[in-house]
Scaffold this active site. Sequence first.
Site, mmCIF file in Angstrom:
data_model
loop_
_atom_site.group_PDB
_atom_site.id
_atom_site.type_symbol
_atom_site.label_atom_id
_atom_site.label_comp_id
_atom_site.label_asym_id
_atom_site.label_seq_id
_atom_site.Cartn_x
_atom_site.Cartn_y
_atom_site.Cartn_z
ATOM 1 N N CYS A 2 0.906 -1.136 0.108
ATOM 2 C CA CYS A 2 -0.114 -0.124 -0.032
ATOM 3 C C CYS A 2 0.867 1.183 0.135
ATOM 4 O O CYS A 2 1.797 1.247 0.856
ATOM 5 C CB CYS A 2 -1.048 -0.021 1.011
ATOM 6 S SG CYS A 2 -2.172 -1.302 1.247
ATOM 7 N N ARG A 27 4.090 -0.487 -4.686
ATOM 8 C CA ARG A 27 3.742 -0.766 -3.288
ATOM 9 C C ARG A 27 2.534 -1.863 -3.155
ATOM 10 O O ARG A 27 2.141 -2.180 -2.269
ATOM 11 C CB ARG A 27 3.986 0.312 -2.334
ATOM 12 C CG ARG A 27 5.095 1.034 -1.982
ATOM 13 C CD ARG A 27 4.664 2.060 -1.032
ATOM 14 N NE ARG A 27 4.611 1.782 0.216
ATOM 15 C CZ ARG A 27 5.656 1.461 1.032
ATOM 16 N NH1 ARG A 27 6.781 1.461 0.720
ATOM 17 N NH2 ARG A 27 5.331 1.240 2.286
ATOM 18 N N TRP A 75 -2.512 -2.808 -2.064
ATOM 19 C CA TRP A 75 -2.089 -4.238 -1.834
ATOM 20 C C TRP A 75 -3.292 -5.092 -0.873
ATOM 21 O O TRP A 75 -3.014 -4.546 0.124
ATOM 22 C CB TRP A 75 -0.764 -4.682 -1.502
ATOM 23 C CG TRP A 75 -0.345 -6.010 -1.543
ATOM 24 C CD1 TRP A 75 0.004 -6.688 -2.634
ATOM 25 C CD2 TRP A 75 -0.280 -7.071 -0.987
ATOM 26 N NE1 TRP A 75 0.377 -7.740 -2.775
ATOM 27 C CE2 TRP A 75 0.290 -8.162 -1.380
ATOM 28 C CE3 TRP A 75 -0.675 -7.091 0.623
ATOM 29 C CZ2 TRP A 75 0.257 -9.386 -0.726
ATOM 30 C CZ3 TRP A 75 -0.369 -8.052 1.288
ATOM 31 C CH2 TRP A 75 0.190 -9.491 0.639
ATOM 32 N N ASN A 101 -2.229 1.860 5.501
ATOM 33 C CA ASN A 101 -1.449 0.839 5.218
ATOM 34 C C ASN A 101 -1.162 -0.278 6.350
ATOM 35 O O ASN A 101 -0.819 0.258 7.711
ATOM 36 C CB ASN A 101 -0.057 1.358 4.479
ATOM 37 C CG ASN A 101 0.992 0.370 4.614
ATOM 38 O OD1 ASN A 101 0.871 -0.729 4.327
ATOM 39 N ND2 ASN A 101 2.298 0.755 4.464
ATOM 40 N N GLY A 102 -1.338 -1.409 6.428
ATOM 41 C CA GLY A 102 -1.164 -2.227 7.329
ATOM 42 C C GLY A 102 -2.397 -3.267 7.606
ATOM 43 O O GLY A 102 -3.201 -3.221 6.891
ATOM 44 N N GLU A 482 17.471 -18.236 -6.234
ATOM 45 C CA GLU A 482 17.023 -16.881 -6.667
ATOM 46 C C GLU A 482 16.624 -16.915 -8.109
ATOM 47 O O GLU A 482 15.780 -16.163 -8.522
ATOM 48 C CB GLU A 482 18.506 -15.775 -6.334
ATOM 49 C CG GLU A 482 18.231 -14.497 -6.705
ATOM 50 C CD GLU A 482 17.007 -13.726 -6.426
ATOM 51 O OE1 GLU A 482 16.407 -14.243 -5.416
ATOM 52 O OE2 GLU A 482 16.732 -12.568 -6.660
ATOM 53 N N LYS A 486 13.152 -15.612 -9.315
ATOM 54 C CA LYS A 486 12.718 -14.457 -10.152
ATOM 55 C C LYS A 486 11.779 -14.816 -11.330
ATOM 56 O O LYS A 486 10.732 -14.276 -11.808
ATOM 57 C CB LYS A 486 14.178 -13.972 -10.945
ATOM 58 C CG LYS A 486 14.794 -13.235 -9.901
ATOM 59 C CD LYS A 486 14.441 -11.813 -9.988
ATOM 60 C CE LYS A 486 14.567 -11.025 -8.625
ATOM 61 N NZ LYS A 486 14.549 -11.600 -7.382
ATOM 62 N N GLU A 489 8.114 -15.499 -10.013
ATOM 63 C CA GLU A 489 7.382 -13.929 -9.568
ATOM 64 C C GLU A 489 7.144 -13.323 -10.835
ATOM 65 O O GLU A 489 6.222 -12.542 -10.954
ATOM 66 C CB GLU A 489 8.121 -13.342 -8.540
ATOM 67 C CG GLU A 489 9.132 -12.454 -8.844
ATOM 68 C CD GLU A 489 10.086 -11.715 -7.932
ATOM 69 O OE1 GLU A 489 9.402 -11.495 -7.095
ATOM 70 O OE2 GLU A 489 11.361 -11.912 -7.594
ATOM 71 N N HIS A 505 18.304 -37.279 -4.584
ATOM 72 C CA HIS A 505 17.400 -37.708 -3.601
ATOM 73 C C HIS A 505 16.044 -37.544 -3.683
ATOM 74 O O HIS A 505 15.291 -37.469 -2.723
ATOM 75 C CB HIS A 505 17.926 -36.968 -2.266
ATOM 76 C CG HIS A 505 19.501 -37.287 -1.957
ATOM 77 N ND1 HIS A 505 19.888 -38.562 -1.406
ATOM 78 C CD2 HIS A 505 20.542 -36.454 -2.060
ATOM 79 C CE1 HIS A 505 21.087 -38.534 -1.475
ATOM 80 N NE2 HIS A 505 21.612 -37.298 -1.680
ATOM 81 N N LYS A 607 5.995 -4.397 -3.199
ATOM 82 C CA LYS A 607 7.397 -4.064 -3.448
ATOM 83 C C LYS A 607 7.900 -4.454 -1.838
ATOM 84 O O LYS A 607 8.707 -4.887 -1.297
ATOM 85 C CB LYS A 607 7.916 -3.020 -3.685
ATOM 86 C CG LYS A 607 9.495 -2.563 -3.419
ATOM 87 C CD LYS A 607 10.104 -3.302 -4.909
ATOM 88 C CE LYS A 607 11.571 -3.244 -4.549
ATOM 89 N NZ LYS A 607 12.246 -4.373 -5.061
HETATM 90 C C1 F6R Z 1 11.759 -10.718 -4.797
HETATM 91 C C2 F6R Z 1 11.782 -9.801 -3.664
HETATM 92 C C3 F6R Z 1 11.218 -10.144 -2.423
HETATM 93 C C4 F6R Z 1 12.015 -9.311 -1.366
HETATM 94 C C5 F6R Z 1 11.383 -9.587 0.190
HETATM 95 C C6 F6R Z 1 12.192 -9.105 1.130
HETATM 96 O O1 F6R Z 1 12.201 -10.429 -6.140
HETATM 97 O O2 F6R Z 1 11.968 -8.831 -3.979
HETATM 98 O O3 F6R Z 1 11.428 -11.632 -2.166
HETATM 99 O O4 F6R Z 1 13.517 -9.726 -1.348
HETATM 100 O O5 F6R Z 1 9.920 -9.360 -0.153
HETATM 101 O O6 F6R Z 1 12.208 -7.494 0.917
HETATM 102 P P1 F6R Z 1 13.315 -6.483 1.640
HETATM 103 O O7 F6R Z 1 14.503 -6.952 1.106
HETATM 104 O O8 F6R Z 1 12.512 -5.308 1.354
HETATM 105 O O9 F6R Z 1 13.091 -6.940 3.243
#
Ligand code: F6R
Length: 612
Positions: A2, A27, A75, A101-102, A482, A486, A489, A505, A607
């Site tokens: 948000c 956000r 969000w 937000n929250g 990772e 990527k 998502e 395994h 984000k």
């Molecule tokens: C994936 C991504 C998320 C963040 C996670 C932690 O691309 O961006 O997995 O890494 O939500 O976010 P931060 O680093 O802001 O604590």
Amino acid sequence: MCGIVGYVGPQSATKVVIDGLRRLEYRGYDSAGIATIQDGLITFRKRAGKLGILESELEQNPLLNTHTAIGHTRWATHGGPNDSNAHPHISADGKVAVIHNGIIENFTELKNELLKSGVDFQSETDTEVVAHLLSEAMNVKDAELADALRSVCKRLRGAFTLVVVHADHPDLVVGARRNSPLVVGLGTAENFLASDVAAFIEHTRTAIELGQDQVVELRADSVHVTDFDGNAAQTSQYEVTWDIQAAEKSGYDTFMLKEINEQPKAVADTLLGRIRDNHIVLDDLKFDLDVLKSIDKIIITACGTAYHAGLIAKYAIEHWTRIPCEVELASEFRYRDPVLNEKILIIAISQSGETMDTLMATRYAREQGSKVLAICNTQGSTIPRESDAVIYTHAGPEIAVASTKAFITQVITVYVFALFLAQVRGSSMDIEALVREVSDMSAKVDVVLDTIEPVKQLAEQFKDASSVLFIGRHVGFPVALEGALKLKELAYMHAEGFAAGELKHGPIALIEPGVPVIVIVPPAKDSVLHEKIVSNIQEVRARGAKTIIVAEENDDIVEQFADYLIRIPQCPTLLQPVVSVVPLQVFAAEMATVKGYDVDQPRNLAKSVTVE
Ligand code: F6R
């Protein structure tokens, strides 16, 4: 999670707020809304979907030009992403507009109380209770909006940033925060409120980060901050160091591509001033060196991509300092009753500095007597403020939801800290040589980006794959995780990362003819690891997998086992993630593009995840 914007000043408040929301859309983008005060009445527009839908609505159904407004991009948590659950929420008497937000954890109890007193609810959100409670509090004679909000906040449990306006106070915006971010932008005869400075950076770079449990009254010519009891609060101003271009696409199709291409600079900026005569200098690290000399264990806690940076850190820290190191998902950490004490250093890694899971883990660790070091990209955010010390990554603002340059700088920062620890503890390693290797990494990332074009074609090739597997050994394993994250998502594909040795395994049962397997190959000179991964490559090829091999430029052994070969520069095993992750980032972004998905704003995500 948000985005919130508030404005009071001489400009068109609708324009300022909509422009701000555009910069905060990362956000959350389930719905957007705006409220202003016109002729003593709250007027609002809100629509499900991205900000563009609200903008079209405003074109057809404009708001009058006013000088006070609040806006929200959502969000969804409580209640689906539809028009009625979109913020702002308006009190039954039409006088109060609230954005939030929250999560208000005790909202059911409060809602039941309001229902009993006859209040009619228009949405399924937790936020709406605040609009009605605030309206009740304002019905008391001579009530002030800030007093009313303070009294309401005292009744709320959970995490919240609230920003409110009242029809009888057309020149006032009031905000409150507990656990979620809220920043004040100080202008000339105008002031701003936002979840992130990006919302107002084009108007002012002078900011105040609100503290925990604080309320702010914002007028065009004044900003007054108190605690929830109404006592004046100490605040400190800071200047935002990055400029507006950093928050814009600068000619790239997406923020993510821009941020991937900014990685050499982000690495260089993160190292800037921290290396002197091939030694690590961390002058601003607020730790007594005796603390660093006495710790006997490190626990790293983080989420998502930052957790993967933590997994890489474990290899570097244990190898270079011989201090035992564990890595733990922040969302699990405090619920399993971990053993903590003053000899254990916690490292909390977070791009945003606001991730609720990481924040709660940090608080818990400090309560148990451990010291916390934050590795963070966002100046003034909550996690570093609540930690004992912080090392900032200097990636600049990361707007794309999928983390790229923040990840690389987190990895660089843990190398820097691990080498610093080794230095402080009198290691006999050749630290100077290692520091030189770390300093070379920016140029190496540049080389990867210069030769990235063939990776883009791979996306077209594998766009119909039902599953993509990533395998690696040693630090190549977190890189595999990772790469898979990527792809999940951004391209909404099934993708898994495995430690290559684990295949046999169980996961090897997933291999069938044509399944793409992306292999992160350790440096050829690391012969033991290299031999092992070559065997793993053969195991998957024998079962019909298509292998996409990420290997060093001089590695001709793997060539014969590769259906597709991606070259990366030579570097020591421990540092290889900084270069090997780059093609995986590009592959995922390209796959999303090929499939027609939104690269910067993947579905269901936000984000900054400020709920647990
Ligand atoms: C994936 C991504 C998320 C963040 C996670 C932690 O691309 O961006 O997995 O890494 O939500 O976010 P931060 O680093 O802001 O604590």
